[in-house]
Design a protein around this motif. Structure first.
Motif, mmCIF file in Angstrom:
data_model
loop_
_atom_site.group_PDB
_atom_site.id
_atom_site.type_symbol
_atom_site.label_atom_id
_atom_site.label_comp_id
_atom_site.label_asym_id
_atom_site.label_seq_id
_atom_site.Cartn_x
_atom_site.Cartn_y
_atom_site.Cartn_z
ATOM 1 N N THR A 207 0.723 -1.246 -0.147
ATOM 2 C CA THR A 207 -0.103 0.021 0.006
ATOM 3 C C THR A 207 0.789 1.324 -0.176
ATOM 4 O OG1 THR A 207 -0.146 -0.001 2.362
ATOM 5 C CG2 THR A 207 -1.989 -1.141 1.153
ATOM 6 N N SER A 208 1.978 1.206 0.511
ATOM 7 C CA SER A 208 2.955 2.286 0.444
ATOM 8 C C SER A 208 4.034 2.308 -0.639
ATOM 9 C CB SER A 208 3.727 2.401 1.798
ATOM 10 O OG SER A 208 4.624 1.019 1.814
ATOM 11 N N ILE A 209 4.741 3.459 -0.841
ATOM 12 C CA ILE A 209 5.493 3.903 -1.989
ATOM 13 C C ILE A 209 6.861 3.851 -1.386
ATOM 14 C CG2 ILE A 209 6.369 5.470 -3.792
ATOM 15 C CD1 ILE A 209 3.480 6.385 -3.986
ATOM 16 N N SER A 210 7.688 2.765 -1.772
ATOM 17 C CA SER A 210 8.982 2.547 -1.248
ATOM 18 C C SER A 210 9.979 3.582 -1.998
ATOM 19 C CB SER A 210 9.533 1.400 -1.218
ATOM 20 O OG SER A 210 9.376 0.902 -2.576
ATOM 21 N N SER A 211 9.919 3.812 -3.323
ATOM 22 C CA SER A 211 10.971 4.754 -3.946
ATOM 23 C C SER A 211 10.174 5.510 -5.101
ATOM 24 C CB SER A 211 12.003 3.778 -4.540
ATOM 25 O OG SER A 211 11.656 2.762 -5.476
ATOM 26 N N PHE A 212 10.609 6.368 -5.541
ATOM 27 C CA PHE A 212 9.831 7.232 -6.787
ATOM 28 C C PHE A 212 11.115 7.919 -7.435
ATOM 29 C CE2 PHE A 212 9.235 9.976 -3.207
ATOM 30 C CZ PHE A 212 9.795 11.208 -3.680
ATOM 31 N N TYR A 213 10.982 8.042 -8.759
ATOM 32 C CA TYR A 213 11.710 8.743 -9.838
ATOM 33 C C TYR A 213 11.148 10.316 -9.997
ATOM 34 C CZ TYR A 213 14.321 4.511 -10.432
ATOM 35 O OH TYR A 213 15.126 3.166 -10.415
ATOM 36 N N VAL A 214 12.217 11.162 -10.047
ATOM 37 C CA VAL A 214 11.951 12.528 -10.459
ATOM 38 C C VAL A 214 12.656 13.000 -11.614
ATOM 39 C CG1 VAL A 214 11.717 14.810 -9.564
ATOM 40 C CG2 VAL A 214 11.038 13.089 -8.177
ATOM 41 N N SER A 215 12.154 13.754 -12.725
ATOM 42 C CA SER A 215 12.960 14.235 -13.624
ATOM 43 C C SER A 215 12.885 15.957 -13.439
ATOM 44 C CB SER A 215 12.399 13.893 -14.825
ATOM 45 O OG SER A 215 13.168 14.566 -16.054
ATOM 46 N N ALA A 216 14.233 16.342 -13.411
ATOM 47 C CA ALA A 216 14.131 17.917 -13.034
ATOM 48 C C ALA A 216 13.608 18.407 -14.578
ATOM 49 C CB ALA A 216 15.533 18.289 -12.725
ATOM 50 N N ALA A 217 13.332 19.578 -14.718
ATOM 51 C CA ALA A 217 12.831 20.509 -15.956
ATOM 52 C C ALA A 217 14.051 20.447 -16.795
ATOM 53 C CB ALA A 217 12.015 21.525 -15.395
ATOM 54 N N SER A 218 15.115 20.544 -16.213
ATOM 55 C CA SER A 218 16.340 20.695 -16.997
ATOM 56 C C SER A 218 17.668 20.639 -16.292
ATOM 57 C CB SER A 218 16.428 22.351 -17.692
ATOM 58 O OG SER A 218 16.684 23.127 -16.826
ATOM 59 N N SER A 219 18.577 20.074 -17.001
ATOM 60 C CA SER A 219 19.923 19.957 -16.167
ATOM 61 C C SER A 219 20.393 20.951 -15.245
ATOM 62 C CB SER A 219 20.976 19.626 -17.431
ATOM 63 O OG SER A 219 21.274 20.546 -18.006
ATOM 64 N N ALA A 220 20.066 22.418 -15.763
ATOM 65 C CA ALA A 220 20.252 23.461 -14.937
ATOM 66 C C ALA A 220 19.388 23.389 -13.483
ATOM 67 C CB ALA A 220 20.342 24.491 -15.571
ATOM 68 N N GLN A 221 18.561 22.741 -13.423
ATOM 69 C CA GLN A 221 17.548 22.743 -12.463
ATOM 70 C C GLN A 221 17.468 21.600 -11.572
ATOM 71 O OE1 GLN A 221 14.183 24.089 -15.442
ATOM 72 N NE2 GLN A 221 13.552 24.941 -13.564
ATOM 73 N N VAL A 222 18.521 20.637 -11.675
ATOM 74 C CA VAL A 222 18.521 19.604 -10.951
ATOM 75 C C VAL A 222 18.788 19.764 -9.400
ATOM 76 C CG1 VAL A 222 19.997 17.466 -10.633
ATOM 77 C CG2 VAL A 222 19.609 18.021 -12.847
ATOM 78 N N GLY A 223 19.550 20.754 -9.020
ATOM 79 C CA GLY A 223 19.737 21.363 -7.727
ATOM 80 C C GLY A 223 18.401 21.542 -6.972
ATOM 81 N N GLN A 224 17.678 22.397 -7.704
ATOM 82 C CA GLN A 224 16.524 23.132 -7.202
ATOM 83 C C GLN A 224 15.457 22.297 -7.235
ATOM 84 O OE1 GLN A 224 18.421 24.271 -9.698
ATOM 85 N NE2 GLN A 224 17.691 26.484 -10.194
ATOM 86 N N ALA A 225 15.386 21.091 -8.163
ATOM 87 C CA ALA A 225 14.252 20.158 -7.968
ATOM 88 C C ALA A 225 14.403 18.972 -6.894
ATOM 89 C CB ALA A 225 14.317 19.136 -9.379
ATOM 90 N N GLN A 226 15.864 18.845 -6.608
ATOM 91 C CA GLN A 226 16.346 17.850 -5.341
ATOM 92 C C GLN A 226 16.000 18.728 -4.285
ATOM 93 O OE1 GLN A 226 20.380 16.375 -5.560
ATOM 94 N NE2 GLN A 226 20.152 15.649 -3.397
ATOM 95 N N ALA A 227 16.076 19.927 -4.176
ATOM 96 C CA ALA A 227 15.749 20.633 -2.996
ATOM 97 C C ALA A 227 14.258 20.616 -2.894
ATOM 98 C CB ALA A 227 16.366 22.021 -2.732
ATOM 99 N N VAL A 228 13.593 20.525 -3.662
ATOM 100 C CA VAL A 228 11.807 20.568 -3.682
ATOM 101 C C VAL A 228 11.511 19.290 -3.061
ATOM 102 C CG1 VAL A 228 9.691 20.388 -5.251
ATOM 103 C CG2 VAL A 228 11.544 22.186 -5.469
#
Length: 395
Positions: A207-228
């Protein structure tokens, strides 16, 4: 004088062919070991880098370590995907079971549940049919998207849309076939069997989610996306993680993974090179041993040369050059054999292997260094012989 010493060295080596060959062989083995092992190490590093980069430079992975009170669900992930720094969010769930297509059982298939957008996160394309859609998730539809290898193994063709297979007794229809991708750091991508995430939860009683993937909007925004993502998880676990902050989940991006794995493989490469260098040191000991024997055998020759005016430096140069010639011949022969070995091993190991120029020069320089170091003592010993004692030597 150097030219004359070189001619004498070559003549001495040619005069004892078997002994010289065995001495050179020790250096050859050492050079081959260094060059081949370092080349394999760097080839492995390149393969890892290519595999990770093939998974997407914008990829962020979040793993939930909590086994109890996991507040992450599909609705909250959909809200996370609305952030301007994030393009896609997709959970992933592994399903164990037996896959059967007709009478054939496909044991190599990797069954995973996910949601729309996962194909964009992983840079996959659908060659035939369609990918999973939101209605499939909402209705827990018994549909699947499979990789090209899975299609070929199960049905003998990649044109498998409309075909069915059974998973743990449930009949599932193929609605899409992925284009061939190859392998990545996580393994083969062509044996994937992707089903709706909600169906995977049902089949695996999760019933739970143990892992998920996220794609940042661009390579320049990876840091901001990770912070989010980290902020999202921090808020989600605020009421559950009172005493052990940071242990309930982990978040990392591809750059971090790439850096860590590169450091690891580079360390292993250095270790392999160091181990191989030991064999070259053993070859150097062989050079010293043979040169000492040579000095003993040619004591009277040394005495005659010194008696007719040869200086200590002449004798030292003669035997030192002889040691250098042996080590240099071994180094060049070892490098030539290494080229053949690397070309032969590349298809066997299924990786691109090349001999870096700096490694080749390093191996040759190290073999010459070994020749100087281990040839110095015998050469020095020969140069210190007193003429009268050398002429009376009966060994």
């Amino acid at each position: 004088m150097i030219y004359q010493s070189f001619k004498m060295a070559v003549k001495a080596i040619a005069g004892n062919k078997m002994r010289s060959f065995l001495t050179i062989l020790g250096v050859v083995i050492g050079v081959v070991a260094i060059v081949v092992l370092v080349s394999i190490g760097q080839g492995a590093n390149s393969s890892v880098v290519e595999s990770i980069e093939g998974m997407g430079t914008n990829l962020i992975t979040a793993n939930i370590n909590a086994r109890r009170m996991n507040p992450i669900d599909l609705d909250s992930l959909n809200e996370l995907a609305q952030n301007e720094n994030i393009s896609y969010v997709a959970p992933i769930a592994s399903v164990s079971g037996t896959v059967k297509a007709g009478a054939a059982t496909y044991d190599d298939g990797v069954v995973q549940g996910t949601t729309p957008g996962y194909e964009s996160i992983r840079n996959w394309t659908v060659a035939e049919g369609r990918f999973l859609q939101q209605p499939d998730i909402d209705n827990r539809s018994f549909v699947a998207v499979i990789g090209s290898e899975a299609a070929t193994e199960m049905y003998g063709t990649t044109h498998a849309v409309g075909e069915t297979f059974s998973l743990n007794g449930y009949t599932i229809t193929v609605v899409g076939v992925l284009a061939e991708v190859g392998s990545s750091a996580s393994g083969s991508n062509d044996n994937q069997i992707l089903i709706p995430f909600t169906l995977a939860q049902r089949l695996s009683n999760q019933t739970s989610i143990s892992s998920f993937y996220v794609s940042a909007a661009s390579s320049a925004q990876v840091g901001q996306a990770q912070a989010v993502v980290e902020s999202y998880l921090e808020k989600a676990f605020a009421n559950y993680n009172t005493n052990s902050f940071g242990t309930q989940y982990s978040v990392f991006n591809q750059s971090e993974m790439l850096s860590t794995l590169s450091e690891t493989t580079n360390t292993l490469t250095l270790m392999l090179g160091g181990i191989a260098a030991i064999s070259l040191l053993v070859g150097g000991i062989g050079i010293m041993n043979i040169m000492l024997v040579s000095v003993s055998e040619r004591t009277r020759e040394i005495g005659i040369r010194k008696a007719i005016g040869a200086a200590r430096g002449n004798i030292l140069m003669q035997f030192l050059i002889e040691s250098l010639v042996v080590s240099l011949m071994g180094g060049l022969m070892g490098l030539a054999i290494s080229v053949v070995a690397v070309n032969a091993l590349a298809p066997v190991l299924q990786m691109t292997l090349t001999i870096p120029v700096n490694v080749a020069w390093m191996a040759i320089a190290f073999s010459v260094f070994i020749g100087v170091v281990f040839g110095m003592y015998p050469a020095n010993k020969a140069s210190k012989l007193r003429p009268i004692e050398a002429l009376h030597y009966e060994g």
